[in-house]
Design a protein around this motif. Structure first.
Motif, PDB file in Angstrom:
ATOM      1  N   GLN A  82      72.237  58.713  58.933  1.00  0.00           N
ATOM      2  CA  GLN A  82      72.497  58.035  59.201  1.00  0.00           C
ATOM      3  C   GLN A  82      74.281  58.058  60.168  1.00  0.00           C
ATOM      4  OE1 GLN A  82      73.836  55.071  56.087  1.00  0.00           O
ATOM      5  NE2 GLN A  82      71.005  54.488  55.812  1.00  0.00           N
ATOM      6  N   LEU A  83      74.440  57.287  61.320  1.00  0.00           N
ATOM      7  CA  LEU A  83      75.383  57.570  61.823  1.00  0.00           C
ATOM      8  C   LEU A  83      77.064  56.755  61.531  1.00  0.00           C
ATOM      9  CD1 LEU A  83      74.493  56.491  65.441  1.00  0.00           C
ATOM     10  CD2 LEU A  83      75.289  58.890  64.885  1.00  0.00           C
ATOM     11  N   PRO A  84      78.281  57.107  61.206  1.00  0.00           N
ATOM     12  CA  PRO A  84      79.336  55.945  60.750  1.00  0.00           C
ATOM     13  C   PRO A  84      79.163  54.805  61.203  1.00  0.00           C
ATOM     14  CG  PRO A  84      79.923  58.545  61.630  1.00  0.00           C
ATOM     15  CD  PRO A  84      78.731  58.017  62.133  1.00  0.00           C
ATOM     16  N   PRO A  85      79.433  53.878  60.604  1.00  0.00           N
ATOM     17  CA  PRO A  85      79.654  52.341  61.061  1.00  0.00           C
ATOM     18  C   PRO A  85      80.354  51.798  62.076  1.00  0.00           C
ATOM     19  CG  PRO A  85      80.666  52.337  58.476  1.00  0.00           C
ATOM     20  CD  PRO A  85      79.801  53.404  58.947  1.00  0.00           C
ATOM     21  N   LEU A  86      80.692  51.171  62.898  1.00  0.00           N
ATOM     22  CA  LEU A  86      82.095  51.076  63.555  1.00  0.00           C
ATOM     23  C   LEU A  86      82.349  50.646  63.064  1.00  0.00           C
ATOM     24  CD1 LEU A  86      78.986  49.586  66.772  1.00  0.00           C
ATOM     25  CD2 LEU A  86      81.025  51.689  66.694  1.00  0.00           C
ATOM     26  N   PRO A  87      83.762  50.075  63.360  1.00  0.00           N
ATOM     27  CA  PRO A  87      84.990  49.439  62.883  1.00  0.00           C
ATOM     28  C   PRO A  87      83.892  47.647  62.935  1.00  0.00           C
ATOM     29  CG  PRO A  87      85.859  50.797  63.962  1.00  0.00           C
ATOM     30  CD  PRO A  87      84.034  50.909  64.927  1.00  0.00           C
ATOM     31  N   GLY A  88      84.211  47.116  61.435  1.00  0.00           N
ATOM     32  CA  GLY A  88      83.929  46.063  62.431  1.00  0.00           C
ATOM     33  C   GLY A  88      82.660  45.180  62.351  1.00  0.00           C
ATOM     34  N   LEU A  89      81.926  46.432  62.180  1.00  0.00           N
ATOM     35  CA  LEU A  89      80.355  46.624  61.822  1.00  0.00           C
ATOM     36  C   LEU A  89      79.845  47.029  60.333  1.00  0.00           C
ATOM     37  CD1 LEU A  89      78.870  46.425  65.341  1.00  0.00           C
ATOM     38  CD2 LEU A  89      79.067  44.871  63.596  1.00  0.00           C
ATOM     39  N   ALA A  90      81.045  46.661  59.020  1.00  0.00           N
ATOM     40  CA  ALA A  90      80.802  47.691  58.255  1.00  0.00           C
ATOM     41  C   ALA A  90      79.234  47.221  57.694  1.00  0.00           C
ATOM     42  CB  ALA A  90      81.528  47.475  57.068  1.00  0.00           C
ATOM     43  N   LEU A  91      78.863  45.960  57.145  1.00  0.00           N
ATOM     44  CA  LEU A  91      77.704  45.349  56.924  1.00  0.00           C
ATOM     45  C   LEU A  91      76.549  45.537  57.694  1.00  0.00           C
ATOM     46  CD1 LEU A  91      79.626  42.329  55.425  1.00  0.00           C
ATOM     47  CD2 LEU A  91      78.817  44.845  54.031  1.00  0.00           C
ATOM     48  N   ALA A  92      76.682  45.861  58.816  1.00  0.00           N
ATOM     49  CA  ALA A  92      75.470  46.054  60.130  1.00  0.00           C
ATOM     50  C   ALA A  92      74.198  47.020  58.820  1.00  0.00           C
ATOM     51  CB  ALA A  92      75.848  45.873  61.381  1.00  0.00           C
ATOM     52  N   LEU A  93      72.914  46.470  59.492  1.00  0.00           N
ATOM     53  CA  LEU A  93      72.292  47.881  59.320  1.00  0.00           C
ATOM     54  C   LEU A  93      72.621  48.763  60.237  1.00  0.00           C
ATOM     55  CD1 LEU A  93      68.606  45.918  59.946  1.00  0.00           C
ATOM     56  CD2 LEU A  93      69.813  46.110  58.074  1.00  0.00           C
TER      57      LEU A  93
END
Length: 534
Positions: free
Chosen positions: A388-399
């Protein structure tokens, strides 16, 4: 938008049914004819009991039947497994077992050669035979040499009912086997990978409905399969049955019947001195698949084909069609492997997962719809390369999004052009060939002259990378670089020969895990070819 590869053809068939989809010898197949053929194949597969995500193996050269099979497999919700018909029967049977293929479609010669080994393929339920001698059944005495599960291609299609729609979206689109591996090893591609890959290549080279593209690369390779799908996605014509040598290919190009061609760098090197005749005016683009030809050959092509766009597609490890570079940029950015292909991206990340600044070296990671599913039946290798890639800022809950770590270091300039800077990957991409470092090391150690050896990839402005071998002498052995290179030359094919051999007195450096630190060695050698003429 198409989600499955057979939908690419259905869309063109609905819009331009009489347009030519395939040329093979003197024959032509329209898009409407190809759509009808794939529907018949899907019905035959359903009649054979093949269901969603079941594997269907194809051991045929490029022909209208193999293309109809590819698309029919997709329509039936199954996964396509193209095999190299030139492989030895034992290797083909090993790949069939590894894939768990339920159906095999093969030419008569291949089916006869495989018949004895198919008893060891427990998942296989049906063998479909195409070509002379394909007669089967008690009425037809040729059946015995193909085995009891065999049926002729025409009988198979004729005995099918109506195709039922595939139940649900298939996960798997294709398995592509690595010809370099002694043991079966396959990349697993989703339907999304195949559709996005076709759109990526079509956009990169500007494919249009009026193009005529030679399918010069075999369908069991990533480039061959992608070229065919890109051509069909654009409503263009795929010319099947490439000439077997450079002279035949040159003659075809001279007639001016092709507008585009994908070929390996070695093929372009062989064609560099050819007279292109009408091809010089008709060829809109050519693609060097897997890197750049030798610089002299590339310059000769540029002089001969002034109206032709030349695209250099580079691989990163096992990730084919990773980046693309125009030769003019090779002049301006020596050592670059280009920018990411359309609909894909390559990130350069720090150890904490943040993106590197331009010019900063970090870990190369692929993201986007071209990231494959992993390696078939190899969770260990998949787990090392896909995570898994690190989540984008502001999208921590995204798939979560999966990325591909090929084990290579790189830097990116201000304009997004990539430069490989080390060789942590086991795969070295040199002059269009992908070479396993461990295969080189195995041969070097097998000379009996060395105690330990490391093969690393070193960035090169034209070839992408070259191979460097570093070794220490076996106790009591008389060894220097010239002796070791001579031993390598006697045992390795040309494309696996090291460009540099260094025999060291001190032990090779080790990383914290105790393995030879190839990244450190590659970093030491990075400036070696930096000043080479572009």
């Amino acid at each position: 938008m198409a989600q499955l590869i057979h939908e690419l053809v259905e869309r063109i068939a609905a819009r331009a049914p009489s347009s030519t989809a395939l040329r093979h010898g003197a024959g032509r197949v329209s898009y409407a004819g190809l759509a009808a053929a794939m529907t018949a194949v899907a019905a035959a597969l359903a009649g054979s009991g093949a269901g969603r995500d079941d594997r269907v193996a194809c051991c045929l050269a490029a022909c209208p039947e193999s293309v109809a099979l590819l698309l029919g497999v997709s329509s039936a919700g199954c996964a396509f497994v193209p095999l190299d018909p030139q492989l030895a029967p034992a290797q083909l049977c090993a790949q069939l077992r590894h894939s768990g293929a339920r159906v095999l479609v093969a030419g008569a010669v291949q089916a006869a050669a495989l018949a004895a080994g198919l008893a060891d393929c427990p998942a296989l339920r049906s063998v479909v035979v195409l070509g002379e001698g394909a007669a089967t059944g008690a009425r037809k005495p040729g059946a015995r040499r193909f085995g009891p599960r065999a049926v002729g291609w025409n009988d198979w299609l004729a005995g099918a009912g109506r195709a039922a729609p595939a139940a649900g979206m298939p996960v798997l689109g294709a398995l592509l086997y690595d010809p370099r591996s002694a043991e079966p090893a396959a990349s697993a591609l989703s339907q999304r990978n195949l559709v996005a890959g076709a759109a990526s290549s079509a956009r990169c080279v500007g494919l249009g409905a009026g193009d005529r593209i030679l399918a010069a690369l075999p369908l069991h390779t990533d480039y061959g399969l992608n070229t065919l799908l890109a051509t069909l996605s654009a409503g263009a014509t795929a010319w099947l049955g490439a000439p077997g040598d450079s002279a035949g290919l040159a003659a075809l190009l001279e007639r001016g019947e092709l507008t585009g061609l994908w070929a390996a760098p070695a093929t372009w090197e062989a064609l560099a001195g050819a007279s292109f005749g009408r091809g010089a005016d008709c060829l809109r683009f050519l693609v060097s698949a897997g890197g750049s030809p030798e610089r002299g050959a590339l310059d000769a092509l540029r002089r001969a084909l002034l109206r032709t766009r030349i695209h250099l597609m580079y691989d990163v490890g096992d990730a084919c069609r990773s980046t693309c570079l125009m030769p003019s940029q090779l002049d301006e950015r020596p050592g670059s492997i280009g920018r990411a292909m359309p609909y894909s991206d390559w990130l350069v990340l720090r150890a904490d997962g943040r993106e590197c600044a331009p010019g900063e070296t970090g870990e190369l990671v692929q993201r986007g719809p071209l990231v494959t599913l992993g390696y078939w039946n190899d969770p260990g290798r998949s787990g090392a390369a896909f995570r898994q890639l690190p989540p984008l800022p502001g999208l921590a809950l995204a798939l979560a999004e999966n990325g591909r770590w090929p084990g290579a270091g790189a830097r990116k300039d201000m304009d997004g052009y990539l430069y490989l800077v080390d060789a942590r990957s086991d795969t070295i991409t040199t002059g269009g060939y992908r070479v396993r470092a461990r295969e080189v090391e195995k041969v070097v150690v097998g000379t009996g002259l060395v105690a330990e050896a490391a093969a690393v990839g070193v960035a090169h402005p034209v070839l992408g990378q070259v191979i460097a071998v570093l070794a220490t002498a076996r106790p009591g052995a008389r060894l220097d670089s010239a002796i070791l290179f001579g031993a390598c030359r006697a045992r390795l094919p040309q494309h696996m020969l090291p460009a540099m051999v260094d025999v060291r007195r001190a032990p090779l450096p080790r990383a914290r895990d105790g393995q030879i630190d190839r990244a450190l060695l590659a970093g030491e050698l990075a400036p070696l070819f930096a000043e080479a003429a572009p």
